[in-house]
Design a protein around this motif. Structure first.
Motif, mmCIF file in Angstrom:
data_model
loop_
_atom_site.group_PDB
_atom_site.id
_atom_site.type_symbol
_atom_site.label_atom_id
_atom_site.label_comp_id
_atom_site.label_asym_id
_atom_site.label_seq_id
_atom_site.Cartn_x
_atom_site.Cartn_y
_atom_site.Cartn_z
ATOM 1 N N THR A 77 0.881 -1.158 0.000
ATOM 2 C CA THR A 77 0.000 0.000 0.000
ATOM 3 C C THR A 77 0.923 1.213 0.000
ATOM 4 O OG1 THR A 77 -0.023 0.266 2.378
ATOM 5 C CG2 THR A 77 -1.618 -1.285 1.450
ATOM 6 N N ARG A 78 0.338 2.400 -0.027
ATOM 7 C CA ARG A 78 1.170 3.607 0.040
ATOM 8 C C ARG A 78 1.999 3.643 1.319
ATOM 9 N NH1 ARG A 78 2.146 6.186 -4.467
ATOM 10 N NH2 ARG A 78 0.374 5.689 -5.746
ATOM 11 N N LEU A 79 1.468 3.074 2.382
ATOM 12 C CA LEU A 79 2.209 3.122 3.642
ATOM 13 C C LEU A 79 3.442 2.234 3.583
ATOM 14 C CD1 LEU A 79 2.360 4.197 6.555
ATOM 15 C CD2 LEU A 79 1.237 2.100 7.270
ATOM 16 N N THR A 80 3.249 0.979 3.173
ATOM 17 C CA THR A 80 4.418 0.091 3.138
ATOM 18 C C THR A 80 5.395 0.563 2.066
ATOM 19 O OG1 THR A 80 3.202 -1.469 1.742
ATOM 20 C CG2 THR A 80 3.246 -1.919 4.093
ATOM 21 N N HIS A 81 4.878 1.119 0.987
ATOM 22 C CA HIS A 81 5.765 1.715 -0.028
ATOM 23 C C HIS A 81 6.619 2.814 0.607
ATOM 24 C CE1 HIS A 81 7.243 3.900 -3.495
ATOM 25 N NE2 HIS A 81 6.569 4.970 -3.107
ATOM 26 N N SER A 82 5.985 3.716 1.334
ATOM 27 C CA SER A 82 6.719 4.838 1.936
ATOM 28 C C SER A 82 7.778 4.333 2.919
ATOM 29 C CB SER A 82 5.753 5.788 2.652
ATOM 30 O OG SER A 82 4.811 6.300 1.721
ATOM 31 N N ALA A 109 7.117 11.379 3.920
ATOM 32 C CA ALA A 109 6.092 12.370 3.551
ATOM 33 C C ALA A 109 5.818 12.426 2.058
ATOM 34 C CB ALA A 109 6.531 13.753 4.037
ATOM 35 N N HIS A 110 6.650 11.751 1.251
ATOM 36 C CA HIS A 110 6.611 12.059 -0.187
ATOM 37 C C HIS A 110 5.279 11.721 -0.860
ATOM 38 C CE1 HIS A 110 7.308 7.819 -1.149
ATOM 39 N NE2 HIS A 110 7.131 8.107 -2.414
ATOM 40 N N ASP A 111 4.521 10.788 -0.310
ATOM 41 C CA ASP A 111 3.266 10.400 -0.954
ATOM 42 C C ASP A 111 2.026 10.811 -0.160
ATOM 43 O OD1 ASP A 111 4.185 9.408 -3.322
ATOM 44 O OD2 ASP A 111 4.085 7.287 -2.761
ATOM 45 N N LEU A 112 2.188 11.702 0.814
ATOM 46 C CA LEU A 112 1.043 12.070 1.667
ATOM 47 C C LEU A 112 -0.120 12.662 0.870
ATOM 48 C CD1 LEU A 112 2.687 13.672 4.858
ATOM 49 C CD2 LEU A 112 1.654 11.404 4.618
ATOM 50 N N ALA A 203 15.430 6.738 -4.269
ATOM 51 C CA ALA A 203 14.992 5.615 -3.427
ATOM 52 C C ALA A 203 13.551 5.239 -3.776
ATOM 53 C CB ALA A 203 15.099 5.987 -1.947
ATOM 54 N N ASP A 204 12.734 6.221 -4.104
ATOM 55 C CA ASP A 204 11.350 5.987 -4.518
ATOM 56 C C ASP A 204 11.331 5.069 -5.750
ATOM 57 O OD1 ASP A 204 8.594 6.258 -4.682
ATOM 58 O OD2 ASP A 204 8.666 8.177 -5.723
ATOM 59 N N GLU A 205 12.158 5.386 -6.718
ATOM 60 C CA GLU A 205 12.199 4.585 -7.942
ATOM 61 C C GLU A 205 12.670 3.157 -7.688
ATOM 62 O OE1 GLU A 205 14.023 5.999 -11.436
ATOM 63 O OE2 GLU A 205 13.378 8.075 -11.112
HETATM 64 MG MG MG Z 1 6.387 7.045 -4.124
#
Ligand code: MG
Length: 397
Positions: A77-82, A109-112, A203-205
């Motif tokens: 999910t966005r959380l585990t991704h973050s 914070a990048h996907d909040l 790191a996101d990529e």
């Molecule tokens: Mg991201």
């Protein structure tokens, strides 16, 4: 403040581990609203803690990365991704002597500002907002930490430091940059952000490319055989098969994926170390005034990475099962927006108030923004429920 000859005074950075080009807490450009310094944490540790305690952060657990939240409990999910992004960035930050809590805070914070239903939701909301300034999840993440979080008596948002806010704003149009003052300057002057922000971006990529491979295989949408056509995957697969010819199933997939991450991260550290050595920035200002980022993959790994990205776009993100879900998701977002923009009283009271406040200041543009804020804040399941409440006469309201 810092530089205690090897000792680590509470509230200041550990200068024994920071390189000259790392951002120091004591050198922060500060917060929009001045606050007394924290006693036992650095400024960036405080930012990280504020992000973790925020409402928007908790909601990430019910927001889609690729797979809609109710499709299965095992997917990112966005959380585990973050969290995965932050973990990768922390390792690299340590290896390069960068400010680890700063990099961590940016990543968390990048996907909040992400809408429900991942990129499908963002595209739909952007389309709805076309005549009202558009919708961009990066800018929305900034809006969440600057305006929308309601937690403190003395200021709106989380009042984060300049450096974390800078890192959240990964990209930005010139038109939007002009509205953002100091934060938008670098886009107009084509300057670089600090290294911790550059790191969060990479790191996101690394995180999503790898975990989407893992989730895609798990969902049965892409196969190991097909993925072997991608150099990044194929190389590690051959290695694992050579070492463990009998290995199969989840352990095989995990061995390959973890080696891909390791390989990419090592390459990132090596290529960046070389770039930093040759540019030899003596401080953060010199990092900012470089014509291009100093953190990078080697050319070979960047190519391999792009190849994998293209593969995932064609075979995973456009897989008919994913597309069917995203089409539904886009319809939900569009219909919610149209209904609520047409009648703001369909939203809960606090959002009606926001709509009236923003409309008084900015006309229809403001009203649309308030509706977009409400929709963007929804989790996948809440958006589905809210849609049902609005459009299904049999649903309780
Ligand atoms: Mg991201």
């Amino acid at each position: 403040m810092s530089g205690q000859g090897g000792t680590h005074a509470s509230g200041s950075d550990d200068d024994t581990v920071l390189a000259v080009y790392a951002q120091r807490s004591a050198a922060s450009r500060g917060r929009r609203f001045a606050e007394p310094p924290p006693r036992h944490r650095t400024e960036y540790q405080r930012d990280r803690d504020r992000i973790v305690h925020s409402t928007a952060f908790r909601r990430l657990v019910y927001k889609t990365q690729v797979f809609v939240n109710h499709e299965g409990d095992l997917y990112r999910t966005r959380l585990t991704h973050s969290l995965e992004v932050a973990q990768i960035a922390r390792s690299v930050a340590r290896a390069l002597g960068l400010n680890e809590p700063l990099a961590e805070a940016i990543c968390l914070a990048h996907d909040l500002g992400h809408t429900p239903f991942g990129h499908a939701g963002q595209d739909a909301l952007n389309e709805c907002m076309r005549d009202f300034g558009g919708f961009e999840h990066n800018l929305q993440s900034l809006r969440v930490v600057d305006e929308l979080e309601e937690r403190y008596a003395e200021f709106p948002g989380l009042n984060l430091t300049f450096e974390v806010r800078e890192g959240i704003l990964k990209h930005c149009s010139a038109a939007n940059a002009r509205k953002l003052g100091e934060l938008g300057e670098r886009f107009l002057q084509r300057l670089q952000p600090g290294l911790e922000a550059q790191l969060a971006n990479l790191a996101d990529e690394v995180a999503y490319n790898n975990h989407d491979v893992d989730d895609g295989i798990r969902a049965g949408l892409i196969t190991i055989e097909d993925l072997c056509g991608c150099r990044m995957f194929g190389r590690q697969f051959e290695l694992v098969r050579g070492l463990y010819p009998q290995l199969g199933g989840r352990r095989l997939v995990h061995e390959v994926v973890r080696r891909m991450i390791d390989y990419t991260v090592n390459d990132l550290v090596d290529a960046s170390t070389a770039a930093l050595a040759s540019a030899a920035p003596k401080n953060v200002d010199e990092v900012r005034s470089c014509s291009s980022p100093l953190l990078m993959f080697s050319d070979g790994v960047r190519e391999d990475h792009l190849e994998l990205k293209r593969y995932l776009r064609e075979h995973l993100y456009r897989h008919f099962r994913v597309l069917r879900m995203t089409t539904k998701a886009q319809r939900v977002v569009r219909e919610l927006f149209d209904a609520m923009f047409g009648e703001v009283n369909l939203m809960p009271a606090e959002h009606q108030d926001a709509a009236r406040r923003l409309e008084a200041a900015d006309g229809a543009m403001g009203r649309a923004r308030a509706v977009a804020d409400y929709i963007a804040g929804m989790t996948d399941r809440f958006a589905i429920l809210e849609h049902r409440r609005l459009f299904n006469p049999a649903e309780r309201t």
